[in-house]
Design an enzyme around this catalytic site. Structure first.
Site, PDB file in Angstrom:
ATOM      1  CG  LEU A 220      -2.087   0.971   1.193  1.00 15.14           C
ATOM      2  CD1 LEU A 220      -3.030   0.679   0.035  1.00 15.14           C
ATOM      3  CD2 LEU A 220      -2.865   0.938   2.503  1.00 15.14           C
ATOM      4  CG  HIS A 221       2.863   2.305  -3.706  1.00 15.18           C
ATOM      5  ND1 HIS A 221       2.925   3.353  -4.582  1.00 15.18           N
ATOM      6  CD2 HIS A 221       2.198   1.318  -4.341  1.00 15.18           C
ATOM      7  CE1 HIS A 221       2.333   3.004  -5.715  1.00 15.18           C
ATOM      8  NE2 HIS A 221       1.882   1.779  -5.596  1.00 15.18           N
ATOM      9  CB  ALA A 222       3.098   7.382  -1.536  1.00 16.40           C
TER      10      ALA A 222
END
Lengths: 96, 581
Positions: free
Chosen positions: A15-17
């Site tokens: 769940l990256h930026a």
């Protein structure tokens, strides 16, 4: 009402930026309290900085606790966003 | 070309930039009066947030691609973050000055991220960048005010806000050079989308004077400081042609990598660091043909732990999803030794303790740790992990490494994916014994740099005989041919991962010799595919046969050049190199 969603991160960078920002944008549209849990740590689902701190990676499983009058709608919106990003999602628990 | 003015870097966004240095100096104090009471500090804080949000809205209006819009969205979410704002206001109420309150609130998030996985680590700069956005004079505003029209923008570290403004000043910015910089940072993504030639990790570049003349060669990965008028001229003339060829082959990167007569050759990428990984993915490489693991071992006083290594392999393997990843075991010796490795001083380190010799004879724990980390991470790629053994000279070395791997696979009850084992063919011994080695292996990979050096008994750096070093040597070509032939007989895949695989002139020869895959520098992957798609296997086989009998390497090179031209393959950078000779 209170809904607990379990999500397994299938996106190879977790769940990256960018998806996390999408997540908070959706979460903030609802009154419900939204908490993300991973390995005993909690994050405020409406705060990107807080979510990034959880370091949610590929293959990690997280719990999303949604508590409030519009929990159902919030859960639907968040789940469809997570599914659209290729993650596996299921409802773990529901109490009214 | 004067070699002493060249600084190396990693390619973030390919291209060529010719211009003058424009150095960004961060953290200059902004002209604001620190308010004396808490309420006015809170009011100023809210105003600063609002100004920055307004600037982002203006930038958003100018963004054209989705990636840029998404990154702007991240910046907005970070600025407008409830927890961050609460934290700052809490600190202000405790009597902190505004600057300190913002700094402390951000530092906490930055520190947590710095301890995270490689990807999240690079988000730390986004958060630190907010301090500049809110308080620095550099980042504020939505316009990048720049006085010159051919700027090579130079800075120590680039936050997304600055990168956005640079990306929108494309007409004035000819290149970007960053001293540090993360490969998957938002700044990198933005500059790539904007197509501005960019290098990261260029040491000490910020020490340069403003206005200094520069060439950024982000196709070969270096900066030329104070180039001669002649060099500037050449780069100016060839820039458009070269970029055009790269762009055309980039646009065709998804086309099948097959010769005209339909023989498939897989084009993979050599990866030395995270920047290479990003470029390999962007250029649609078939896989990673060579992951050089040295970068994991170099920067520390002690060797990386199994967990640290595991995180890196897991990241690379999962990023490549279902594509092949070949991981080379630590290959050091001779020149570049980290302090924790104590290796005897030898008269000739190139012929001494290096590669698998070092691991088997002296660093067995290091070897086992690395193997365990790779094996554990292998489940994150549907193809598993391919392990590559460096500097092999005998089958015994292969058998010894296999024993350790099998022990780990059998005894440790480690959950793992498929494990393939291969050896580097980079010594004449390994080439001559390749048939025997292949019986123990799943694949082999030819390292042409060392193979040329050991076959020709020449140190390429030698000032007296360095010119004898050439991968175009018929001796080297014959050895490669033998390995490829053995591979076909025994049904073992043969790849080439040395410099030869990135050299457009070596490509037709290697294809003609029968190698199955080429692993080139990531930036060249589309170009090499473009060459493959324009040659005929049948003719390449003839070329390879002919050049084996050539009297010297220079003639081999000329034959290949002729072959490329006869096939109508346009390679302007060749013309440029020819020019320089």
């Amino acid at each position: 009402m209170r809904i607990i969603v379990e999500a397994k991160m299938m996106d190879e960078v977790g769940l990256h930026a960018r998806p996390a920002a999408q997540f908070t944008n959706i979460a903030r549209e609802y009154k419900s309290n939204i908490v993300i849990k991973k390995d005993g740590s909690n994050a405020n689902g409406k705060s990107l900085m807080s979510i990034l701190k959880l370091n949610i990676n590929f293959n990690d499983t997280i719990l999303i606790e949604i508590d409030g009058e519009d929990a159902r709608e919030a859960a639907n919106a968040l789940c469809s966003m997570l599914i659209n990003n290729g993650n596996e999602v299921r409802i773990r628990d529901e109490t009214s | 070309m004067q070699l002493n003015n060249i600084l190396k870097g990693v390619i973030i966004s390919p291209g060529i930039g010719v211009g003058h240095a424009y150095v960004l100096r961060n953290n200059q104090a902004v002209d604001y009066q620190e308010p004396s009471d808490t309420d006015s500090r809170i009011a100023l804080f809210n105003r600063l947030i609002k100004n920055a949000m307004d600037d982002l809205s203006l930038l958003q209006g100018r963004a054209v691609d989705d990636e840029t819009l998404e990154i702007i969205n991240v910046q907005q979410s970070l600025l407008d973050d409830v927890e961050f704002k609460e934290a700052v206001i809490r600190l202000l109420k405790n009597g902190y000055k505004l600057r300190d309150a913002i700094h402390n609130a951000l530092a906490e998030y930055g520190e947590t991220l710095a301890k995270s996985s490689p990807y999240f680590r690079e988000r730390a700069i986004d958060i630190q960048g907010l301090e500049n956005v809110l308080l620095g004079s550099m980042s504020g505003g939505s316009v990048f005010n720049i006085a010159i029209n051919d700027a090579i923008v130079i800075c120590k570290e680039l936050d997304p806000f600055q990168a956005l403004k640079i990306a929108f000043a494309q007409d004035k910015v000819k290149g970007v050079i960053v001293e540090e910089g993360g490969a998957s940072s938002h700044a990198a993504i933005l500059l790539r989308s904007a197509g501005i030639p960019t290098l990261f990790k260029v040491s000490n570049i910020t020490a340069i004077n403003d206005g200094e003349s520069l060439v950024v060669d982000a196709l070969r990965g270096f900066v030329i400081i104070d180039p001669s008028p002649d060099v500037i001229n050449r780069y100016t003339i060839y820039k458009l042609k070269i970029e055009d060829i790269y762009k055309k082959s980039f646009d065709a990167r998804k086309m099948p990598s097959k010769t005209i007569d339909n023989i498939g050759i897989d084009i993979m990428a050599n990866v030395n660091n995270y920047a290479d990984l990003e470029l390999a993915i962007r250029n649609d490489a078939y896989g990673i043909g060579l992951l050089r693991t040295e970068f994991i071992f170099m920067n520390e006083d002690s060797p990386p732990s199994e967990e640290e290594q595991y995180e890196v392999y897991k990241y690379v393997l999962s990023r490549m999803k279902n594509k092949t990843v070949i991981i080379r075991l630590l290959d050091i010796g001779g020149e570049k030794m980290p302090a924790y490795l104590k290796v005897p001083q030898e008269r000739n380190p190139q012929l001494g303790m290096r590669g698998i010799r070092l691991l088997l004879r002296q660093e067995r724990d290091l070897l086992t740790t690395q193997l365990r980390a790779i094996i554990r991470a292998s489940k994150y790629n549907s193809n598993g992990a391919m392990i590559l053994i460096p500097m092999v000279v005998s089958a015994k070395e292969v058998v010894e490494v296999k024993m350790i791997i099998n022990e780990l696979l059998n005894n440790d009850r480690i959950e793992h994916g498929r494990i393939g084992i291969g050896a580097m063919i980079e010594t004449p011994a390994a080439a001559l014994l390749s048939g025997n080695l292949m019986r123990e292996l799943d694949f082999v990979s030819i390292g042409t740099n060392d193979l040329s050096q050991y076959t020709l008994a020449v140190d390429r750096e030698s000032t007296s005989v360095g010119d004898l070093y050439s991968q175009f040597s018929p001796a080297v070509i014959k050895l490669i041919g033998q390995v490829a032939e053995n591979g076909h007989k025994l049904n073992i895949k043969v790849g080439v991962c040395g410099e030869a695989a990135s050299d457009p002139l070596m490509v037709p020869i290697l294809v003609g010799l029968g190698v199955d895959s080429l692993s080139s520098e990531p930036v060249n992957v589309p170009l090499i595919k473009h060459i493959i798609r324009n040659i005929k296997m049948r003719e390449a086989i003839n070329l390879a046969k002919d050049v084996m009998d050539a009297p010297d390497p220079e003639i081999v090179r000329e034959e290949s050049m002729k072959f490329i031209k006869d096939h109508g393959i346009e390679l302007p950078q060749l013309a440029m190199e020819e020019d320089q000779r």
